[in-house]
Motif scaffolding. Structure first.
Motif, mmCIF file in Angstrom:
data_model
loop_
_atom_site.group_PDB
_atom_site.id
_atom_site.type_symbol
_atom_site.label_atom_id
_atom_site.label_comp_id
_atom_site.label_asym_id
_atom_site.label_seq_id
_atom_site.Cartn_x
_atom_site.Cartn_y
_atom_site.Cartn_z
ATOM 1 N N ALA A 173 70.078 -0.515 25.585
ATOM 2 C CA ALA A 173 68.978 -0.451 24.628
ATOM 3 C C ALA A 173 69.482 -0.114 23.233
ATOM 4 C CB ALA A 173 67.947 0.580 25.091
ATOM 5 N N ALA A 174 70.407 0.848 23.132
ATOM 6 C CA ALA A 174 70.925 1.234 21.823
ATOM 7 C C ALA A 174 71.593 0.061 21.121
ATOM 8 C CB ALA A 174 71.914 2.392 21.977
ATOM 9 N N VAL A 175 72.443 -0.663 21.853
ATOM 10 C CA VAL A 175 73.215 -1.748 21.249
ATOM 11 C C VAL A 175 72.310 -2.923 20.850
ATOM 12 C CG1 VAL A 175 75.093 -3.388 21.671
ATOM 13 C CG2 VAL A 175 75.323 -1.034 22.414
ATOM 14 N N LEU A 176 71.166 -3.058 21.503
ATOM 15 C CA LEU A 176 70.213 -4.089 21.087
ATOM 16 C C LEU A 176 69.764 -3.887 19.646
ATOM 17 C CD1 LEU A 176 67.792 -4.391 24.173
ATOM 18 C CD2 LEU A 176 69.659 -5.934 23.547
ATOM 19 N N GLY A 177 69.732 -2.617 19.176
ATOM 20 C CA GLY A 177 69.116 -2.310 17.899
ATOM 21 C C GLY A 177 69.912 -2.661 16.667
ATOM 22 N N CYS A 178 71.205 -2.928 16.805
ATOM 23 C CA CYS A 178 71.990 -3.332 15.641
ATOM 24 C C CYS A 178 72.941 -4.462 15.983
ATOM 25 C CB CYS A 178 72.755 -2.156 15.041
ATOM 26 S SG CYS A 178 73.847 -2.644 13.685
ATOM 27 N N ALA A 179 73.899 -4.219 16.884
ATOM 28 C CA ALA A 179 74.908 -5.236 17.184
ATOM 29 C C ALA A 179 74.267 -6.533 17.640
ATOM 30 C CB ALA A 179 75.871 -4.719 18.250
ATOM 31 N N VAL A 180 73.329 -6.428 18.592
ATOM 32 C CA VAL A 180 72.732 -7.646 19.131
ATOM 33 C C VAL A 180 71.730 -8.244 18.150
ATOM 34 C CG1 VAL A 180 71.364 -8.612 21.014
ATOM 35 C CG2 VAL A 180 73.156 -6.938 21.508
ATOM 36 N N GLY A 185 71.059 -12.608 15.939
ATOM 37 C CA GLY A 185 70.230 -13.231 14.904
ATOM 38 C C GLY A 185 70.997 -14.179 14.008
ATOM 39 N N ALA A 186 72.297 -13.898 13.813
ATOM 40 C CA ALA A 186 73.109 -14.829 13.026
ATOM 41 C C ALA A 186 73.160 -16.200 13.678
ATOM 42 C CB ALA A 186 74.528 -14.274 12.869
ATOM 43 N N LEU A 188 70.789 -17.315 16.249
ATOM 44 C CA LEU A 188 69.464 -17.873 16.548
ATOM 45 C C LEU A 188 68.572 -18.010 15.331
ATOM 46 C CD1 LEU A 188 68.642 -15.916 19.827
ATOM 47 C CD2 LEU A 188 69.519 -18.237 19.620
ATOM 48 N N ASN A 189 68.594 -17.006 14.450
ATOM 49 C CA ASN A 189 67.673 -17.011 13.312
ATOM 50 C C ASN A 189 68.295 -17.680 12.087
ATOM 51 O OD1 ASN A 189 65.803 -15.534 14.862
ATOM 52 N ND2 ASN A 189 66.640 -13.581 14.188
ATOM 53 N N ALA A 190 69.311 -17.032 11.517
ATOM 54 C CA ALA A 190 69.923 -17.576 10.307
ATOM 55 C C ALA A 190 70.642 -18.883 10.575
ATOM 56 C CB ALA A 190 70.890 -16.546 9.712
ATOM 57 N N GLY A 191 71.397 -18.947 11.681
ATOM 58 C CA GLY A 191 72.170 -20.147 11.978
ATOM 59 C C GLY A 191 71.374 -21.264 12.605
ATOM 60 N N ALA A 192 70.210 -20.930 13.163
ATOM 61 C CA ALA A 192 69.342 -21.929 13.798
ATOM 62 C C ALA A 192 70.152 -22.871 14.691
ATOM 63 C CB ALA A 192 68.574 -22.722 12.744
ATOM 64 N N ALA A 193 70.883 -22.288 15.657
ATOM 65 C CA ALA A 193 71.733 -23.077 16.549
ATOM 66 C C ALA A 193 70.943 -24.191 17.217
ATOM 67 C CB ALA A 193 72.358 -22.167 17.602
ATOM 68 N N ARG A 194 71.575 -25.359 17.330
ATOM 69 C CA ARG A 194 70.919 -26.555 17.870
ATOM 70 C C ARG A 194 71.643 -27.043 19.114
ATOM 71 N NH1 ARG A 194 71.778 -29.078 11.920
ATOM 72 N NH2 ARG A 194 70.369 -27.678 10.763
ATOM 73 N N ILE A 309 75.822 -22.250 2.962
ATOM 74 C CA ILE A 309 76.286 -20.888 3.171
ATOM 75 C C ILE A 309 75.054 -19.992 3.240
ATOM 76 C CG2 ILE A 309 77.626 -18.968 2.239
ATOM 77 C CD1 ILE A 309 79.338 -21.071 0.767
ATOM 78 N N ILE A 310 74.936 -19.212 4.318
ATOM 79 C CA ILE A 310 73.741 -18.422 4.565
ATOM 80 C C ILE A 310 74.124 -16.957 4.697
ATOM 81 C CG2 ILE A 310 71.775 -18.045 6.117
ATOM 82 C CD1 ILE A 310 72.326 -20.966 7.141
ATOM 83 N N GLY A 311 73.545 -16.124 3.872
ATOM 84 C CA GLY A 311 73.690 -14.689 4.030
ATOM 85 C C GLY A 311 72.593 -14.169 4.940
ATOM 86 N N SER A 312 72.970 -13.291 5.857
ATOM 87 C CA SER A 312 71.997 -12.814 6.840
ATOM 88 C C SER A 312 72.149 -11.309 7.025
ATOM 89 C CB SER A 312 72.196 -13.527 8.181
ATOM 90 O OG SER A 312 71.317 -13.026 9.166
ATOM 91 N N TYR A 313 71.129 -10.553 6.643
ATOM 92 C CA TYR A 313 71.133 -9.106 6.825
ATOM 93 C C TYR A 313 70.367 -8.762 8.094
ATOM 94 C CZ TYR A 313 70.866 -4.144 5.637
ATOM 95 O OH TYR A 313 70.996 -2.774 5.649
ATOM 96 N N LEU A 314 70.988 -7.977 8.975
ATOM 97 C CA LEU A 314 70.414 -7.619 10.274
ATOM 98 C C LEU A 314 70.003 -8.867 11.056
ATOM 99 C CD1 LEU A 314 69.652 -5.261 12.167
ATOM 100 C CD2 LEU A 314 67.422 -5.184 11.060
ATOM 101 N N GLY A 315 70.808 -9.937 10.908
ATOM 102 C CA GLY A 315 70.539 -11.139 11.673
ATOM 103 C C GLY A 315 69.217 -11.795 11.328
#
Length: 369
Positions: A173-180, A185-186, A188-194, A309-315
């Protein structure tokens, strides 16, 4: 109430931190939660590079400050507004270090931008509404990113917490909050993997490995890890990477991919990630280098190869949306978050743990309480 926690006394002391001891362990006074707040008994807290970057002075914050921003625990008391928002005593919650008001321009960007008031509170070392609940010898102690999880208990704003099931172990649970949140998010969200995308991750610390296992969970294309530490390359292969290279090996092999994530927080790592990005591809950077760090790239390449080039804070995360999604992937056996934990440590050993992190010898160390 009296708690025990790890307080950063001074920025930028020399390494090894185990000798210079910038962090002291001792008793503090923690006030009861306000209407919008939760009192959480901390069960586990991850030691992240964002903690180290405050300790070494690369990201200045006001001190004294009780460190820790990646944590999970049990709600023991809460205010009326937090209760109305759906929290209950006994909930296991994951702390997210960027609270979201849901109303500012940043929040309305769908995760792409940080929350404006949340960022201001984090910079000031307060909780979301400007509160400070920590004191020592009658003097205030600042909060780290709205969490201050390196302690037996914490008071956090309800917007800094997300409920997860008790089936999710505290370390996971702890690691979900930052690392994951950040690494996943880099991808799934910012990178929008296809579908069909090969995905390269440069920098295989906690965030980079989280990006790698998230990429592997998709089953889209090849997943490739890049790092200068041989042990991390071996671990990447164990966690589902199809290949693993040093930066020099990856460039020499002519490796190019449509999605490349940079998670090292180093200007040379950013240059490597850009070099490994295919024409038409996306380079996502989530690393946090010092403000003075500078990278060199060829602008013509961005234009001629239609790069992004995409900058992503907290994924680019919305924690209330994304943490449950990662928890469900973990339940399905598709996201081996526990494999990111390289060791558990005692709170008293936090200075030495910062040395281990600075030397690149850890993926994710977790403090257990």
């Amino acid at each position: 109430m009296r708690i025990r926690g790890a307080v950063l006394e001074e920025l930028g002391r020399s390494r090894p931190f185990a000798e210079s001891r910038p962090i002291t362990i001792g008793e503090l006074e923690l006030e009861r939660p306000g209407p919008d707040e939760l009192l959480v008994r901390i069960e586990a807290a991850g030691i992240c590079h964002s903690d180290l970057s405050v300790v070494d002075g690369n990201r200045p914050r006001p001190v004294p400050m009780l460190l820790g921003h990646e944590a999970a625990g049990i709600v023991e008391e809460l205010g009326a507004e937090a209760s109305a928002a759906g929290f209950s005593v006994g909930d296991r919650v994951v702390m997210a270090f960027l609270p979201r008001c849901g109303e500012c321009e940043g929040c309305l960007a769908g995760g792409a931008l940080p929350c404006t008031p949340g960022t201001a509170a984090n910079t000031a070392g307060t909780l979301f509404d400007g509160d400070m609940r920590l004191h020592r010898d009658g003097e205030p102690v600042r909060h780290h990113l709205g969490v201050s999880g390196f302690a037996t208990h914490a008071v956090v704003d309800r917007r800094s917490a997300v409920v997860v099931g008790h089936d999710v172990p505290p370390e996971v649970a702890a690691v979900l909050g930052c690392a994951v949140l950040t690494g996943g998010g880099a991808v799934l969200n910012a990178g929008a993997a296809r579908e069909g995308d090969d995905i390269v991750v440069v920098g295989l610390g906690g965030v980079g490995m989280a990006a790698l296992i998230t990429a592997a969970s998709l089953g889209y294309g090849r997943v490739i890890g890049v790092d200068g530490v041989a042990d991390k390359l071996e671990r990447a292969l164990e966690l589902g990477a199809d290949a693993a290279y040093t930066p020099a090996e990856a460039v020499a092999a002519g490796l190019r991919a449509p999605l490349v994530v940079e998670a090292a927080g180093h200007p040379r790592a950013f240059e490597t990630a850009f070099a490994l990005t295919a024409p038409g591809g996306r380079t996502v950077t989530v690393g946090l280098p010092p403000a003075s760090a500078v990278s060199q790239i060829a602008p013509l390449t961005v234009t001629a190869e239609a790069r992004t080039i995409i900058g992503s804070y907290l994924g680019s995360a919305i924690p209330s949306r994304d943490i449950p999604r990662y928890a469900e992937l973990w339940r399905q056996g598709r996201l081996p978050v526990e494999a990111l934990i390289s060791s558990t440590v005692e709170l008293d050993d936090v200075n030495a743990a910062m040395d281990t992190l600075a030397e690149g010898r850890a993926i994710r160390q977790v403090i257990r309480f």
